[in-house]
Design a protein around this motif. Structure first.
Motif, PDB file in Angstrom:
ATOM      1  N   UNK A   1       0.693  -1.344   0.031  1.00  0.00           N
ATOM      2  CA  UNK A   1       0.134   0.128  -0.020  1.00  0.00           C
ATOM      3  C   UNK A   1       0.824   1.295   0.013  1.00  0.00           C
ATOM      4  N   UNK A   2       0.512   2.331  -0.852  1.00  0.00           N
ATOM      5  CA  UNK A   2       1.183   3.583  -0.844  1.00  0.00           C
ATOM      6  C   UNK A   2       2.560   3.559  -1.211  1.00  0.00           C
ATOM      7  N   UNK A   3       3.176   2.762  -2.119  1.00  0.00           N
ATOM      8  CA  UNK A   3       4.475   2.541  -2.389  1.00  0.00           C
ATOM      9  C   UNK A   3       4.851   3.988  -2.856  1.00  0.00           C
ATOM     10  N   UNK A   4       4.238   4.821  -3.331  1.00  0.00           N
ATOM     11  CA  UNK A   4       4.610   5.896  -4.165  1.00  0.00           C
ATOM     12  C   UNK A   4       4.824   7.047  -2.821  1.00  0.00           C
ATOM     13  N   UNK A   5       4.278   6.901  -1.659  1.00  0.00           N
ATOM     14  CA  UNK A   5       4.596   7.921  -0.634  1.00  0.00           C
ATOM     15  C   UNK A   5       5.996   7.362   0.221  1.00  0.00           C
ATOM     16  N   UNK A   6       6.716   8.368   0.689  1.00  0.00           N
ATOM     17  CA  UNK A   6       7.936   8.118   1.420  1.00  0.00           C
ATOM     18  C   UNK A   6       7.742   7.079   2.598  1.00  0.00           C
ATOM     19  N   UNK A   7       8.644   6.151   2.774  1.00  0.00           N
ATOM     20  CA  UNK A   7       8.591   5.364   4.020  1.00  0.00           C
ATOM     21  C   UNK A   7       9.513   5.726   4.868  1.00  0.00           C
ATOM     22  N   UNK A   8       9.390   5.589   6.179  1.00  0.00           N
ATOM     23  CA  UNK A   8      10.647   5.938   7.269  1.00  0.00           C
ATOM     24  C   UNK A   8      10.379   4.849   8.301  1.00  0.00           C
ATOM     25  N   UNK A   9      11.564   4.867   8.996  1.00  0.00           N
ATOM     26  CA  UNK A   9      11.913   4.110  10.426  1.00  0.00           C
ATOM     27  C   UNK A   9      12.330   4.927  11.465  1.00  0.00           C
ATOM     28  N   UNK A  10      11.928   4.610  12.477  1.00  0.00           N
ATOM     29  CA  UNK A  10      12.639   5.703  13.676  1.00  0.00           C
ATOM     30  C   UNK A  10      12.578   4.601  14.774  1.00  0.00           C
ATOM     31  N   UNK A  11      13.923   4.763  15.522  1.00  0.00           N
ATOM     32  CA  UNK A  11      14.126   3.915  16.441  1.00  0.00           C
ATOM     33  C   UNK A  11      13.983   4.714  17.618  1.00  0.00           C
ATOM     34  N   UNK A  12      13.787   3.934  18.711  1.00  0.00           N
ATOM     35  CA  UNK A  12      13.832   4.762  20.138  1.00  0.00           C
ATOM     36  C   UNK A  12      15.277   5.118  20.518  1.00  0.00           C
TER      37      UNK A  12
END
Length: 289
Positions: A1-12
């Motif tokens: 889903x939403x492959x065209x929107x930027x994905x991100x990951x944020x760690x504690x």
């Protein structure tokens, strides 16, 4: 889903990890998100029943819509009912909203809500602590409720049964030291037992936007825009509209209530429906849109 929107990951521990969320007893170790990570700022969490009543959806439209127009980020759970009404209200008022999912952030659940999630990702963020591609399971929704409660200093409960996931979110918020407020509801409505119970045990009631603004200001949450004028839950210039917002009725019931002829009633209902202030239900009644 939403492959065209930027994905991100944020760690504690990362610089972009939400400070309020890090205060939880068990903060998520990593957030997976789609959209703008800068949307994860203190705002207003809004939750309510999945089987929302017209009253609950109207409360979401007015209160979450006002807060979004004032520049507050609206955080909710992406579920059908009050949650989606709050997201929709924020988007319709040009605001920012964050959906916290009980599955992977890239998994559309409920499936029929793709269009709404597209708008959320483009005007905020969709986040989850579950890894990419994780399908929803019941226990994941209970876990995600603590994230909704943890992201914001104020949680507003629109409608909640007893027991319910919504009431559980309120308990997480109270445990985290957040302010929990609730919209009063009918004593006869099962969907309002939880919200009324919260008020009975000390939660401040919210009956209009001025009360909501005061709560947010007391918690030090700054608006990012000039606040629109305050309004009550039951709003509108027309007596018929005010009545229908409280109690949906059929045209003949309106005619009897206001001692009006049916032609005048039909004309008034037509105008209110055309302007989106009310809508016609499948059973022939008219009520909140």
């Amino acid at each position: 889903m939403l492959d065209h929107v930027p994905h991100f990951e944020i760690a504690l521990g990362d610089a972009g990890y939400p400070a309020l969320l890090a205060e939880l007893e068990q903060p998520p170790q990593r957030l997976y998100g789609i959209g703008a990570p800068e949307s994860l700022q203190p705002g207003l969490a809004v939750v309510g029943a999945r089987r929302a009543t017209p009253y609950g959806r109207t409360a979401a439209r007015i209160l979450a819509g006002w807060a979004a127009a004032s520049g507050y980020v609206i955080v909710s759970g992406g579920a059908l009912g009050c949650d989606q009404a709050a997201h929709q209200a924020a988007l319709d008022r040009g605001g920012t909203t964050v959906a916290v999912m009980g599955c992977g952030a890239d998994v559309c659940y409920p499936r029929r809500s793709v269009a709404l999630f597209e708008r959320i990702a483009a005007n905020g963020a969709i986040i989850s602590e579950q890894p990419w591609g994780t399908e929803p399971l019941p226990w994941m929704f209970r876990l995600r409720n603590r994230i909704i409660a943890g992201l914001c200093p104020v949680l507003l409960v629109l409608e909640a049964g007893l027991p319910s996931g919504t009431f559980g979110t309120a308990e997480y918020a109270l445990q985290a030291g957040r302010t929990v407020a609730a919209v009063p509801g009918s004593i006869f409505a099962p969907e309002c037992r939880g919200s009324n119970r919260l008020i009975a045990t000390g939660a401040p009631p919210v009956t209009d936007t001025s009360e909501l603004r005061l709560l947010l200001e007391l918690e030090g949450v700054a608006a990012q825009a000039d606040a629109p004028a305050a309004s009550a839950i039951v709003e509108g210039e027309d007596a018929v509209e005010r009545a229908l917002l409280v109690n949906p009725m059929r045209p003949d019931d309106v005619a009897r209530e206001f001692e009006m002829d049916i032609v005048t009633v039909a004309r008034a209902l037509g105008v209110l429906e055309a302007t989106g202030r009310i809508r016609r239900y499948p059973d022939g009644r008219y009520g909140p849109g």
